[in-house]
Design a protein around this motif. Structure first.
Motif, PDB file in Angstrom:
ATOM      1  N   ASN A 183       0.801  -1.221   0.000  1.00 34.08           N
ATOM      2  CA  ASN A 183       0.000   0.000   0.000  1.00 34.08           C
ATOM      3  C   ASN A 183       0.830   1.266   0.000  1.00 34.08           C
ATOM      4  OD1 ASN A 183       1.045  -0.185   2.494  1.00 34.08           O
ATOM      5  ND2 ASN A 183      -0.865   0.121   3.616  1.00 34.08           N
ATOM      6  N   ASN A 184       2.128   1.134  -0.267  1.00 41.56           N
ATOM      7  CA  ASN A 184       2.984   2.323  -0.291  1.00 41.56           C
ATOM      8  C   ASN A 184       2.841   3.010  -1.642  1.00 41.56           C
ATOM      9  OD1 ASN A 184       5.495   3.919  -0.800  1.00 41.56           O
ATOM     10  ND2 ASN A 184       5.840   3.332   1.319  1.00 41.56           N
ATOM     11  N   ASN A 185       2.147   4.154  -1.681  1.00 43.15           N
ATOM     12  CA  ASN A 185       1.860   4.827  -2.941  1.00 43.15           C
ATOM     13  C   ASN A 185       3.092   5.428  -3.581  1.00 43.15           C
ATOM     14  OD1 ASN A 185      -0.859   4.241  -2.886  1.00 43.15           O
ATOM     15  ND2 ASN A 185      -1.319   5.987  -1.555  1.00 43.15           N
ATOM     16  N   ILE A 186       4.078   5.822  -2.753  1.00 37.43           N
ATOM     17  CA  ILE A 186       5.277   6.466  -3.304  1.00 37.43           C
ATOM     18  C   ILE A 186       6.024   5.498  -4.209  1.00 37.43           C
ATOM     19  CG2 ILE A 186       7.487   7.498  -2.720  1.00 37.43           C
ATOM     20  CD1 ILE A 186       6.253   8.526  -0.173  1.00 37.43           C
ATOM     21  N   PHE A 187       6.356   4.287  -3.662  1.00 39.80           N
ATOM     22  CA  PHE A 187       7.098   3.325  -4.486  1.00 39.80           C
ATOM     23  C   PHE A 187       6.263   2.891  -5.683  1.00 39.80           C
ATOM     24  CE2 PHE A 187       8.178  -1.023  -5.686  1.00 39.80           C
ATOM     25  CZ  PHE A 187       9.514  -0.860  -5.997  1.00 39.80           C
ATOM     26  N   LYS A 188       4.956   2.665  -5.477  1.00 41.24           N
ATOM     27  CA  LYS A 188       4.104   2.221  -6.571  1.00 41.24           C
ATOM     28  C   LYS A 188       4.070   3.258  -7.675  1.00 41.24           C
ATOM     29  CE  LYS A 188      -0.626   0.801  -7.625  1.00 41.24           C
ATOM     30  NZ  LYS A 188      -1.985   0.570  -7.084  1.00 41.24           N
ATOM     31  N   LEU A 189       3.886   4.530  -7.317  1.00 42.55           N
ATOM     32  CA  LEU A 189       3.814   5.604  -8.318  1.00 42.55           C
ATOM     33  C   LEU A 189       5.092   5.712  -9.125  1.00 42.55           C
ATOM     34  CD1 LEU A 189       2.483   8.124  -9.542  1.00 42.55           C
ATOM     35  CD2 LEU A 189       3.435   9.448  -7.657  1.00 42.55           C
ATOM     36  N   LEU A 190       6.234   5.679  -8.437  1.00 42.94           N
ATOM     37  CA  LEU A 190       7.510   5.866  -9.116  1.00 42.94           C
ATOM     38  C   LEU A 190       7.877   4.653  -9.977  1.00 42.94           C
ATOM     39  CD1 LEU A 190       9.518   7.516  -6.218  1.00 42.94           C
ATOM     40  CD2 LEU A 190       8.457   8.618  -8.173  1.00 42.94           C
ATOM     41  N   SER A 191       7.650   3.426  -9.454  1.00 48.37           N
ATOM     42  CA  SER A 191       8.087   2.228 -10.174  1.00 48.37           C
ATOM     43  C   SER A 191       7.180   1.898 -11.352  1.00 48.37           C
ATOM     44  CB  SER A 191       8.166   1.039  -9.216  1.00 48.37           C
ATOM     45  OG  SER A 191       6.886   0.726  -8.701  1.00 48.37           O
ATOM     46  N   GLU A 192       5.850   2.087 -11.179  1.00 41.84           N
ATOM     47  CA  GLU A 192       4.944   1.714 -12.252  1.00 41.84           C
ATOM     48  C   GLU A 192       4.989   2.706 -13.407  1.00 41.84           C
ATOM     49  OE1 GLU A 192       4.044  -1.745 -10.481  1.00 41.84           O
ATOM     50  OE2 GLU A 192       3.537  -1.075 -12.476  1.00 41.84           O
ATOM     51  N   ALA A 193       5.605   3.889 -13.215  1.00 45.79           N
ATOM     52  CA  ALA A 193       5.726   4.866 -14.304  1.00 45.79           C
ATOM     53  C   ALA A 193       6.893   4.541 -15.227  1.00 45.79           C
ATOM     54  CB  ALA A 193       5.907   6.261 -13.715  1.00 45.79           C
ATOM     55  N   ILE A 194       7.656   3.498 -14.905  1.00 44.87           N
ATOM     56  CA  ILE A 194       8.848   3.152 -15.682  1.00 44.87           C
ATOM     57  C   ILE A 194       8.592   1.873 -16.458  1.00 44.87           C
ATOM     58  CG2 ILE A 194      11.280   2.499 -15.521  1.00 44.87           C
ATOM     59  CD1 ILE A 194      11.474   4.256 -13.072  1.00 44.87           C
ATOM     60  N   SER A 195       8.914   1.873 -17.761  1.00 45.63           N
ATOM     61  CA  SER A 195       8.623   0.728 -18.613  1.00 45.63           C
ATOM     62  C   SER A 195       9.566  -0.436 -18.375  1.00 45.63           C
ATOM     63  CB  SER A 195       8.690   1.153 -20.082  1.00 45.63           C
ATOM     64  OG  SER A 195       9.971   1.654 -20.399  1.00 45.63           O
ATOM     65  N   VAL A 207      12.261  -8.008  -2.349  1.00 46.45           N
ATOM     66  CA  VAL A 207      11.333  -7.285  -1.472  1.00 46.45           C
ATOM     67  C   VAL A 207      10.367  -6.398  -2.250  1.00 46.45           C
ATOM     68  CG1 VAL A 207      12.961  -7.303   0.437  1.00 46.45           C
ATOM     69  CG2 VAL A 207      12.979  -5.373  -1.151  1.00 46.45           C
ATOM     70  N   ALA A 208      10.640  -6.146  -3.540  1.00 48.22           N
ATOM     71  CA  ALA A 208       9.737  -5.296  -4.321  1.00 48.22           C
ATOM     72  C   ALA A 208       9.982  -5.507  -5.814  1.00 48.22           C
ATOM     73  CB  ALA A 208       9.925  -3.823  -3.966  1.00 48.22           C
ATOM     74  N   THR A 209       8.922  -5.445  -6.582  1.00 49.98           N
ATOM     75  CA  THR A 209       8.998  -5.477  -8.044  1.00 49.98           C
ATOM     76  C   THR A 209       7.945  -4.536  -8.595  1.00 49.98           C
ATOM     77  OG1 THR A 209       7.402  -7.288  -8.256  1.00 49.98           O
ATOM     78  CG2 THR A 209       9.737  -7.909  -8.066  1.00 49.98           C
ATOM     79  N   ASN A 210       8.120  -4.134  -9.852  1.00 48.35           N
ATOM     80  CA  ASN A 210       7.066  -3.370 -10.503  1.00 48.35           C
ATOM     81  C   ASN A 210       6.373  -4.239 -11.554  1.00 48.35           C
ATOM     82  OD1 ASN A 210       8.961  -3.464 -12.543  1.00 48.35           O
ATOM     83  ND2 ASN A 210       8.825  -1.296 -13.055  1.00 48.35           N
ATOM     84  N   GLY A 211       5.313  -3.705 -12.170  1.00 46.33           N
ATOM     85  CA  GLY A 211       4.539  -4.481 -13.133  1.00 46.33           C
ATOM     86  C   GLY A 211       5.373  -4.939 -14.317  1.00 46.33           C
ATOM     87  N   SER A 212       6.313  -4.077 -14.782  1.00 46.75           N
ATOM     88  CA  SER A 212       7.135  -4.446 -15.931  1.00 46.75           C
ATOM     89  C   SER A 212       8.010  -5.658 -15.623  1.00 46.75           C
ATOM     90  CB  SER A 212       8.017  -3.262 -16.349  1.00 46.75           C
ATOM     91  OG  SER A 212       7.233  -2.195 -16.793  1.00 46.75           O
TER      92      SER A 212
END
Length: 411
Positions: free
Chosen positions: A7-19, A32-37
């Protein structure tokens, strides 16, 4: 781990904006963390990789050597481009192996060490390289086979050579752009981690101290720390708004809303907020004779522009200095000038001041992202305005913006 929670919006916002794929691991090589790409590249569902060992994404034959390389990398703690001089491969969930390119960036949050990997699937690039090699091989065969007919085929051979050179040039240019983009994104991620670390630490410290002041007579101390938390949160919010502005400007999604409003309304709001940031002895000279002026422009953009310039003037000026805010009208053009008595901009760096992420050498120790002036310039130019400046090191800077005071359709 709080930074990487679901639920951390900061990491989600920054990581999901990158292809490109982003994978963050701790010192034990646990993801510990991944993005959608990253999930798409390796064929996993959202959060399916969280808690898994990094070896799940690496071919088995490289597990032992990779563990050794990882420990050495963490001990040296430096950004590194992986795969220099050798090929790297990843393993998808279905067991298929594919070529990748990866950049590593170590960082620490709340006393814990992490490594962030920026991963790119380069299957298409490898196919292009094979096509070029095949083209070269076929070209050499044709030259040998047609040596006796050189006079009749020389034009055809020149065309083939031109095609080969064009293909190689395009590939080299593509690789160069890819590297430049990767460097920019790595710099972006490093900048974000640095700019968020300091205010987050301040928020945590103030929140902890506030809980210790429980007595009524300690209300002043509580309010002091609560003000600190508010200021840090506002700073983080401004950074996020800047990054969102960049995304909208780059994708052409920036929209503008024109309306009529008193100029004094925006000036008053900007000066009021700026007064909260003034250093000891600093003061702002308010512009004269603006109460009756009503203009037609994008109110939010004008406030963003003036706030950025005013905050810079305060930040880069010393105590007991004056900041002049001046307003001029001429031929339906509004000019607003902000004059400070600050440290100024070195002459050799003035040509780069509007370049994204650029920071002058005499401002590197101050907080900032280096994107504010870039955003200001982009918005003003989109709306038919402009920004100029003059500056002398150790004497101060003067920034002037000009905008049409009636709406000019730019669509």
């Amino acid at each position: 781990m709080k930074v990487f929670e679901k639920n951390n919006n900061i990491f989600k916002l920054l990581s999901e904006a990158i292809s490109e794929g982003i994978i963050v691991v701790n010192e034990n090589q646990v993801i510990v963390a991944t993005n959608g790409s990253a999930n798409n590249i390796f064929g996993y569902e959202t959060d399916e990789l969280i808690g898994e060992d990094l070896n799940i994404l690496i071919p088995k034959k490289h597990h032992t050597s990779h563990k050794h390389h990882f420990k050495g990398f963490v001990n040296h703690s430096e950004k590194r481009h992986m795969g220099a001089g050798r090929d790297l491969y990843g393993i998808r969930k279905d067991g298929s192996m594919f070529p990748v390119e990866a950049g590593l960036n170590p960082f620490a949050i709340y006393g814990n060490n992490y490594v962030m990997a920026l991963v790119i699937d380069i299957t298409l690039r490898k196919e292009q390289e094979e096509q070029i090699q095949d083209l070269n091989a076929r070209l050499e065969q044709r030259i040998e086979a047609r040596t006796e007919e050189l006079h009749h085929t020389i034009q055809e051979l020149q065309e083939e050579v031109a095609l080969r050179m064009e293909a190689e040039a395009k590939t080299k240019e593509s690789l160069k752009k890819e590297r430049d983009l990767n460097e920019l994104k790595t710099k972006f991620l490093s900048l974000v981690s640095h700019e968020f670390k300091t205010p987050l630490s301040g928020i945590l410290t103030s929140a902890t101290l506030t809980g210790k002041y429980k007595e009524t007579e300690q209300q002043e101390k509580r309010e002091k720390h609560l003000d600190t938390i508010k200021n840090k949160v506002k700073y983080l919010d401004n950074i996020l708004n800047d990054f969102l502005s960049i995304e909208r400007l780059e994708t052409g999604k920036a929209t503008y809303k024109f309306s009529q409003f008193p100029l004094s309304k925006v000036i008053n709001e900007v000066v009021y907020d700026a007064n909260m940031l003034l250093k000891d002895g600093q003061r702002i000279n308010y512009p004269k004779d603006i109460d009756e002026h009503v203009i037609e422009f994008d109110e939010k953009i004008l406030e963003l522009v003036l706030s950025n310039l005013m905050n810079n003037a305060i930040k880069y000026s010393g105590e007991h200095t004056t900041i002049d805010l001046q307003v001029y009208y001429e031929n339906n053009i509004l000019t607003i000038t902000i004059i400070d008595q600050g440290r100024g901009i070195p002459e050799k760096e003035q040509n780069f001041i509007f370049k994204r992420y650029f920071r002058a050498e005499n401002a590197l120790l101050d907080q900032g992202t280096g994107i504010g002036l870039n955003i200001v310039k982009s918005h003003l130019e989109n709306l038919g305005g402009s920004i100029t400046f003059t500056s002398k090191e150790n004497e101060g800077s003067t920034f002037s913006i000009t905008i049409p005071i009636t709406h000019t359709d730019k669509s």
